[in-house]
Design an enzyme around this catalytic site. Structure first.
Site, PDB file in Angstrom:
ATOM      1  N   SER A 113      -0.009   0.839   1.877  1.00 24.34           N
ATOM      2  CA  SER A 113      -0.442   1.784   0.851  1.00 24.34           C
ATOM      3  C   SER A 113       0.536   2.930   0.624  1.00 24.34           C
ATOM      4  CB  SER A 113      -1.826   2.290   1.252  1.00 24.34           C
ATOM      5  OG  SER A 113      -2.319   3.175   0.310  1.00 24.34           O
ATOM      6  N   ASP A 137      -0.147   0.808  -3.195  1.00 21.11           N
ATOM      7  CA  ASP A 137      -0.777  -0.505  -3.403  1.00 21.11           C
ATOM      8  C   ASP A 137      -1.789  -0.466  -4.545  1.00 21.11           C
ATOM      9  OD1 ASP A 137      -2.557   1.028  -1.938  1.00 21.11           O
ATOM     10  OD2 ASP A 137      -3.325  -0.646  -0.750  1.00 21.11           O
ATOM     11  N   ASP A 191      -4.492   1.215  -5.253  1.00 18.72           N
ATOM     12  CA  ASP A 191      -5.941   1.377  -5.175  1.00 18.72           C
ATOM     13  C   ASP A 191      -6.343   2.843  -5.334  1.00 18.72           C
ATOM     14  OD1 ASP A 191      -5.131   2.248  -2.683  1.00 18.72           O
ATOM     15  OD2 ASP A 191      -6.367   0.843  -1.536  1.00 18.72           O
ATOM     16  N   ALA A 249     -11.362  12.265  -2.824  1.00 21.54           N
ATOM     17  CA  ALA A 249     -10.590  13.235  -3.606  1.00 21.54           C
ATOM     18  C   ALA A 249      -9.199  12.685  -3.923  1.00 21.54           C
ATOM     19  CB  ALA A 249     -10.473  14.540  -2.833  1.00 21.54           C
ATOM     20  N   ARG A 303      -9.744  16.580  11.335  1.00 16.92           N
ATOM     21  CA  ARG A 303     -10.111  15.242  11.839  1.00 16.92           C
ATOM     22  C   ARG A 303      -8.823  14.454  12.110  1.00 16.92           C
ATOM     23  NH1 ARG A 303      -9.303  11.851   7.647  1.00 16.92           N
ATOM     24  NH2 ARG A 303     -10.104   9.993   8.660  1.00 16.92           N
ATOM     25  N   GLY A 333      -6.875   8.229  10.354  1.00 20.18           N
ATOM     26  CA  GLY A 333      -7.007   6.840  10.790  1.00 20.18           C
ATOM     27  C   GLY A 333      -5.820   6.007  10.327  1.00 20.18           C
ATOM     28  N   THR A 334      -4.922   6.598   9.562  1.00 23.47           N
ATOM     29  CA  THR A 334      -3.810   5.808   9.026  1.00 23.47           C
ATOM     30  C   THR A 334      -2.438   6.346   9.432  1.00 23.47           C
ATOM     31  OG1 THR A 334      -3.773   7.117   7.004  1.00 23.47           O
ATOM     32  CG2 THR A 334      -5.096   5.112   6.954  1.00 23.47           C
ATOM     33  N   ARG A 346      -5.427  15.888  10.554  1.00 22.84           N
ATOM     34  CA  ARG A 346      -5.446  16.488   9.223  1.00 22.84           C
ATOM     35  C   ARG A 346      -6.240  17.786   9.240  1.00 22.84           C
ATOM     36  NH1 ARG A 346      -3.322  12.865   5.752  1.00 22.84           N
ATOM     37  NH2 ARG A 346      -3.752  10.645   6.128  1.00 22.84           N
TER      38      ARG A 346
HETATM   39  C1  LIG Z   1      -7.550  12.764   3.540  1.00 23.55           C
HETATM   40  C2  LIG Z   1      -7.195  11.422   3.015  1.00 23.55           C
HETATM   41  O1  LIG Z   1      -6.738  11.328   1.879  1.00 23.55           O
HETATM   42  N1  LIG Z   1      -7.428  10.380   3.827  1.00 23.55           N
HETATM   43  C3  LIG Z   1      -7.140   9.017   3.409  1.00 23.55           C
HETATM   44  C4  LIG Z   1      -6.378   8.261   4.461  1.00 23.55           C
HETATM   45  O2  LIG Z   1      -7.176   8.174   5.611  1.00 23.55           O
HETATM   46  P1  LIG Z   1      -6.946   8.996   6.933  1.00 23.55           P
HETATM   47  O3  LIG Z   1      -7.916   8.395   7.917  1.00 23.55           O
HETATM   48  O4  LIG Z   1      -7.283  10.414   6.559  1.00 23.55           O
HETATM   49  O5  LIG Z   1      -5.505   8.860   7.260  1.00 23.55           O
HETATM   50  O6  LIG Z   1      -6.094   6.947   3.979  1.00 23.55           O
HETATM   51  C5  LIG Z   1      -7.264   6.160   3.745  1.00 23.55           C
HETATM   52  C6  LIG Z   1      -6.813   4.790   3.282  1.00 23.55           C
HETATM   53  O7  LIG Z   1      -6.093   4.833   2.113  1.00 23.55           O
HETATM   54  C7  LIG Z   1      -8.149   6.851   2.700  1.00 23.55           C
HETATM   55  O8  LIG Z   1      -9.327   6.121   2.555  1.00 23.55           O
HETATM   56  C8  LIG Z   1      -8.447   8.283   3.151  1.00 23.55           C
HETATM   57  O9  LIG Z   1      -9.153   8.986   2.174  1.00 23.55           O
HETATM   58 MG   LIG Z   2      -3.760   2.656  -1.217  1.00 24.27          MG
END
Ligand SMILES: CC(=O)N[C@H]1[C@@H](OP(=O)(O)O)O[C@H](CO)[C@@H](O)[C@@H]1O
Ligand SMILES: [Mg+2]
Length: 556
Positions: A68, A288, A290, A387, A518, A521-522, A527
């Site tokens: 992504s 990607d 989405d 958002a 928090r 996760g990616t 954050r």
């Molecule tokens: C604050 C933020 O934008 N977090 C994103 C980001 O996740 P994180 O877990 O915050 O890294 O990537 C995710 C996948 O694309 C999306 O679902 C999510 O909203």
């Molecule tokens: Mg994406």
């Protein structure tokens, strides 16, 4: 599992030794990391997806190779369930276990245990698994796709089908369509978008149509697959003037200074846009495709943009849907149709106030579309958006069939041209246009564009639906982000002990202050999100919270 199956898994897994020191988690949106370290993970997820298909009666499962909005040297993998939604969360622990198994023997014994527990039958002649593989434009995609194919192929009787370079939502859409017995190729996807877009254009009231000349939309394709696919789509669209930049064909680097994540988080112009574009309607897709955000450049003198994020797209969609439901009145078995919206803690506070003022049911979910999707599916029409621009509109099966029968009834009664009939037709067309599987920047752009034409609105007019509270997001690199543990709403930190009290006392210093932390996760970061009544205050609150994170967790 018989001996032949065990031997097949052992043999193929020897090809993909797990790198030392990788600890992976399925996370917010699948596995992600440095592409060089991911072959064993992708191979193993290939096995998982074949098992998932077998478990669900040989339904087609999708595998998308993408990271992504991450940098180009990263890659990742996520699974599309046969419904077109994300992999069932019940299977995530198994995904984590096998991705981290340290030897072929451990891997095979985990698979064996799982297969027995889930009563999955492998190798039966009549039942074979089918997995569709898609990838974005990352250079590492092709070799990772081969690893996935080997993973799928090592489950006896399973078939992997490479369907090429795609956006994530295209793959989800195709998997969903395939399992519903509908036409499911990429050209069916494009045909569906252009025909439902055409239908909505034809339903624009003529007065609305005249109000806005169709001005050009500038699209930032993030130098990724979305820019290329929207170029492919452009030819079949009328009533839309698109200029596409950052297609990746002109030397730019994926997600570097471009794309929806960059524009939303930094609130500055992407590369390829400049003072010549002041006031123009612009849209940015992520790597990607989405996610989708809109923006415009308010003045020549700065690189700042006026951002219309996922919250504002959600508000525009909600307004339009509500307008159609109002035309229909309350006649769904005497009850008002249930229209609901789903946001996360990252939603701007002003958007939530606005949606509530519209009289909408606003509910909150944890970050990650799998959580929002689940909640949106509880409504007749559920609109969800993060958002950052990932979102869609879900129509329940029962509501859709009610709409379709209403459409027929009205025709039969000779009320084909009535306002009511038009409203029903618009809702049916929205349901066809907007991806029912996942958030989809391509279908999102088309829906925004047709609604703006319907309303006769410019981007500036849309932007003043409400005024965002100033906000700031920061990423903090720490030695161990898992040291941050939050409540289920993600708005309060339970660990490290004492940090939440310290955050609260910072928040209290600012009018309309709100902040939370928090673990991502990616990405390997914590954050920080902050909101306050002025930009300076939001920046300062975010910085002080980031300092707290560093002092409680140490910087890396
Ligand atoms: C604050 C933020 O934008 N977090 C994103 C980001 O996740 P994180 O877990 O915050 O890294 O990537 C995710 C996948 O694309 C999306 O679902 C999510 O909203
Ligand atoms: Mg994406």
């Amino acid at each position: 599992m018989d001996e032949i199956q065990i031997a097949s898994l052992l043999k193929s897994s020897e090809l993909f030794p797990i790198p030392q020191s990788v600890k992976l988690s399925y996370g917010t949106a699948g596995f992600r990391g440095d592409a060089k370290l991911l072959e064993s993970t992708v191979y193993r997820v290939g096995i998982l997806s074949a098992l998932r298909s077998l478990k669900l009666g040989s339904a087609t499962v999708g595998l998308m190779i993408t990271a992504s909005h991450n940098k180009v040297s990263d890659n990742g993998i996520k699974v599309s369930d046969p419904s077109g939604g994300m992999l069932s969360q019940e299977w995530e622990p198994f995904a984590d276990q096998i991705a981290n198994a340290s030897s072929p023997q451990e891997l095979v014994s985990l698979i064996r245990e799982f297969v027995e527990k889930e009563e999955i039958r492998i190798g039966e002649k009549k039942k074979s698994a089918e997995v569709w593989l898609g990838r974005d434009t990352r250079p590492s995609g092709e070799s990772l796709l081969r690893a996935a194919e080997i993973g799928v192929g090592s489950v006896l009787g399973s078939v992997a089908i490479d369907i090429g370079v795609l956006t994530t939502p295209q793959l989800h859409w195709m998997v969903r369509a395939k399992n519903k017995g509908l036409k499911a190729t990429e050209s069916d996807y494009f045909e569906n978008l252009s025909s439902s877009f055409r239908c909505l254009i034809d339903l624009i009231p003529s007065s609305g149509n005249d109000k806005l000349e169709i001005s050009k939309l500038l699209v930032d394709g993030a130098n990724g697959v979305g820019g290329q696919k929207i170029e492919d789509l452009r030819g079949s669209l009328s009533n839309l003037d698109l200029e596409i930049r950052n297609t990746g064909r002109d030397g730019g680097v994926l997600n570097e200074g471009v794309g929806a994540d960059f524009v939303q988080k930094e609130k500055v112009l992407p590369l390829g846009f400049g003072s010549k574009d002041v006031g123009m309607r612009c849209a940015s897709l992520d790597g990607d495709a989405d996610r989708l955000v809109y923006f415009y450049i308010p003045s020549e003198s700065s690189d700042k943009v006026e951002l219309l994020d996922g919250d504002k797209i959600l508000s525009l969609f909600a307004l339009f849907i509500k307008e159609q439901l109002n035309i229909l009145g309350d006649d769904k078995e005497g009850k008002q149709s249930r229209l609901g919206v789903v946001q996360t803690a990252y939603a701007n506070g002003a958007s939530t106030d606005y949606l509530r003022q519209l009289g909408l049911d606003v509910v909150f979910a944890k970050t990650g579309v799998k959580h929002l999707h689940e909640k949106a599916a509880e409504f007749d029409i559920g609109i969800y958006f993060e958002a950052n621009g990932h979102g869609t509109i879900l129509f329940s099966e029962s509501f859709l069939s009610w709409l379709v029968s209403k459409q027929k009834d009205l025709m039969a009664k000779g009320q084909g041209g009535s306002e009511e009939h038009k409203a029903v037709c618009r809702l049916v067309a929205v349901c066809n246009l907007i991806n029912q599987a996942v958030g989809d920047a391509l279908s999102g752009v088309l829906l925004v564009e047709v609604i703006l034409q319907h309303m006769g609105w410019s981007i500036q007019k849309w932007n003043v639906l409400y005024k965002d509270l100033p906000s700031r997001q920061i990423k903090v690199e720490v030695p161990d982000r898992t040291a941050v543990v939050t409540t289920s709403e993600e708005t309060e930190a339970l660990r490290p002990l004492g940090i939440q009290d310290a955050i609260n006392s910072e928040i209290n210093k600012y009018p309309r202050g709100r902040a939370f932390i928090r673990p991502s996760g990616t990405e390997d970061v914590v954050r920080v999100y902050a909101e306050a009544s002025t930009q300076e205050a939001a920046d300062s609150l975010a910085n002080s919270v980031a300092q707290l994170v560093k002092s409680f967790l140490g910087s890396s």
